[in-house]
Design a protein around this motif. Structure first.
Motif, mmCIF file in Angstrom:
data_model
loop_
_atom_site.group_PDB
_atom_site.id
_atom_site.type_symbol
_atom_site.label_atom_id
_atom_site.label_comp_id
_atom_site.label_asym_id
_atom_site.label_seq_id
_atom_site.Cartn_x
_atom_site.Cartn_y
_atom_site.Cartn_z
ATOM 1 N N GLN A 1 0.827 -1.188 0.000
ATOM 2 C CA GLN A 1 0.000 0.000 0.000
ATOM 3 C C GLN A 1 0.869 1.247 0.000
ATOM 4 O O GLN A 1 2.083 1.171 0.153
ATOM 5 C CB GLN A 1 -0.895 0.018 1.243
ATOM 6 C CG GLN A 1 -1.905 -1.110 1.274
ATOM 7 C CD GLN A 1 -2.777 -1.046 2.505
ATOM 8 O OE1 GLN A 1 -2.369 -1.476 3.569
ATOM 9 N NE2 GLN A 1 -3.982 -0.518 2.348
ATOM 10 N N CYS B 1 1.567 4.697 2.035
ATOM 11 C CA CYS B 1 1.367 5.318 3.343
ATOM 12 C C CYS B 1 0.621 6.641 3.169
ATOM 13 O O CYS B 1 0.988 7.461 2.334
ATOM 14 C CB CYS B 1 2.713 5.546 4.032
ATOM 15 S SG CYS B 1 2.599 6.417 5.606
ATOM 16 N N SER C 1 3.453 9.526 4.633
ATOM 17 C CA SER C 1 4.716 9.786 3.933
ATOM 18 C C SER C 1 4.629 9.552 2.419
ATOM 19 O O SER C 1 5.537 9.926 1.690
ATOM 20 C CB SER C 1 5.803 8.879 4.510
ATOM 21 O OG SER C 1 5.526 7.519 4.199
ATOM 22 N N ASP D 1 5.062 6.853 1.020
ATOM 23 C CA ASP D 1 5.984 5.779 0.684
ATOM 24 C C ASP D 1 5.194 4.488 0.476
ATOM 25 O O ASP D 1 4.194 4.238 1.141
ATOM 26 C CB ASP D 1 6.990 5.538 1.822
ATOM 27 C CG ASP D 1 7.953 6.684 2.014
ATOM 28 O OD1 ASP D 1 8.207 7.425 1.040
ATOM 29 O OD2 ASP D 1 8.468 6.846 3.145
ATOM 30 N N ARG D 2 5.675 3.647 -0.427
ATOM 31 C CA ARG D 2 5.098 2.320 -0.595
ATOM 32 C C ARG D 2 5.657 1.416 0.500
ATOM 33 O O ARG D 2 6.827 1.529 0.849
ATOM 34 C CB ARG D 2 5.477 1.745 -1.949
ATOM 35 C CG ARG D 2 4.858 2.466 -3.101
ATOM 36 C CD ARG D 2 5.334 1.856 -4.393
ATOM 37 N NE ARG D 2 4.599 2.401 -5.513
ATOM 38 C CZ ARG D 2 4.566 1.856 -6.698
ATOM 39 N NH1 ARG D 2 5.256 0.744 -6.945
ATOM 40 N NH2 ARG D 2 3.873 2.403 -7.678
ATOM 41 N N GLN E 1 2.641 -4.902 3.838
ATOM 42 C CA GLN E 1 2.025 -5.136 5.133
ATOM 43 C C GLN E 1 1.393 -6.527 5.135
ATOM 44 O O GLN E 1 0.651 -6.864 4.210
ATOM 45 C CB GLN E 1 0.960 -4.063 5.349
ATOM 46 C CG GLN E 1 0.209 -4.149 6.631
ATOM 47 C CD GLN E 1 -0.630 -2.900 6.807
ATOM 48 O OE1 GLN E 1 -0.162 -1.794 6.617
ATOM 49 N NE2 GLN E 1 -1.875 -3.077 7.160
ATOM 50 N N PRO F 1 -3.838 3.374 5.390
ATOM 51 C CA PRO F 1 -2.568 2.704 5.714
ATOM 52 C C PRO F 1 -1.519 3.678 6.235
ATOM 53 O O PRO F 1 -1.435 4.822 5.799
ATOM 54 C CB PRO F 1 -2.143 2.098 4.379
ATOM 55 C CG PRO F 1 -2.809 2.938 3.348
ATOM 56 C CD PRO F 1 -4.096 3.401 3.956
ATOM 57 N N ARG F 2 -0.762 3.205 7.196
ATOM 58 C CA ARG F 2 0.320 4.005 7.771
ATOM 59 C C ARG F 2 1.556 3.108 7.882
ATOM 60 O O ARG F 2 1.517 2.080 8.537
ATOM 61 C CB ARG F 2 -0.074 4.516 9.148
ATOM 62 C CG ARG F 2 1.006 5.369 9.784
ATOM 63 C CD ARG F 2 0.592 5.875 11.130
ATOM 64 N NE ARG F 2 -0.391 6.938 10.933
ATOM 65 C CZ ARG F 2 -0.768 7.752 11.888
ATOM 66 N NH1 ARG F 2 -0.292 7.629 13.093
ATOM 67 N NH2 ARG F 2 -1.659 8.702 11.641
ATOM 68 N N LYS F 3 2.609 3.528 7.226
ATOM 69 C CA LYS F 3 3.869 2.795 7.262
ATOM 70 C C LYS F 3 4.365 2.760 8.705
ATOM 71 O O LYS F 3 4.299 3.780 9.408
ATOM 72 C CB LYS F 3 4.896 3.501 6.363
ATOM 73 C CG LYS F 3 6.207 2.792 6.233
ATOM 74 C CD LYS F 3 7.107 3.549 5.269
ATOM 75 C CE LYS F 3 8.444 2.859 5.135
ATOM 76 N NZ LYS F 3 9.295 3.551 4.153
ATOM 77 N N ALA G 1 5.938 5.879 10.639
ATOM 78 C CA ALA G 1 5.575 7.155 10.020
ATOM 79 C C ALA G 1 4.753 7.987 11.004
ATOM 80 O O ALA G 1 3.815 7.489 11.612
ATOM 81 C CB ALA G 1 4.779 6.928 8.745
#
Length: 172
Positions: free
Chosen positions: A68, A70, A73, A75-76, A79, A142-144, A147
């Motif tokens: 996914q 983020c 950020s 960023d890919r 997960q 989604p959250r890396k 982050a």
């Protein structure tokens, strides 16, 4: 290319069935796109179907990895995804189907099981059930890991009069 795995409810007359679904790379790509994911490197779904009234009870477990973006950020990141589910289905026209009368008030009991889903015929598409449960399991925000969001308020723009006061030395 669509992913489909139809099963007639009549096949449950002999007892419970265990089915394992593993979409191939092309099917995972279509699923990922439909769910707004970057990719889906792996996915497997284990289903157990048992006769229930004139329909079926479906319990399952899905596991895999989704990629996914983020929300903080951009960023890919990959997960892991794990989820368990259970649902019931009945054929069209079943006396056990929930009524759609629309008259009167609806009483909700949060501890009661969900009413059964009504099929269009007497065939349940296990891939569609898996795709629906997958869509419910994917994090919509989604959250890396690691982050964080740090809010920095904008500097308020100074008015022209405040700038003039500073120049004249009055604001000190």
């Amino acid at each position: 290319m669509s992913w489909s795995h139809p099963l007639s409810l009549a096949e449950l007359s002999r007892g419970a069935l265990n089915v394992r679904l593993e979409p191939d790379e092309a099917q995972r790509k279509v699923l990922a796109k439909s769910l707004g994911l970057v990719s889906m490197p792996s996915m497997s779904i284990q289903l157990t179907l048992r006769p229930w009234l004139d329909g079926a009870e479906i319990t399952g477990r899905l596991s895999g990895v989704v990629e996914q973006v983020c929300g903080i950020s951009l960023d890919r990141f990959e997960q892991p995804l794990e989820a368990e589910f259970d649902l019931r289905v009945v054929p069209a026209g079943s006396p056990n189907a929930p009524s759609e009368s629309g008259a009167g008030e609806i009483e909700l009991d949060l501890d009661a099981p969900d009413p059964p889903d009504v099929l269009e015929g007497d065939v349940v598409d296990l891939a569609a059930v898996a795709a629906e449960q997958l869509s419910l399991a994917v994090d919509p925000f989604p959250r890396k890991p690691g982050a964080t969001f740090e809010y920095v308020p904008d500097k308020p723009e100074e008015s022209p009069f405040a700038v003039l006061r500073k120049l004249k030395g009055e604001g000190e």
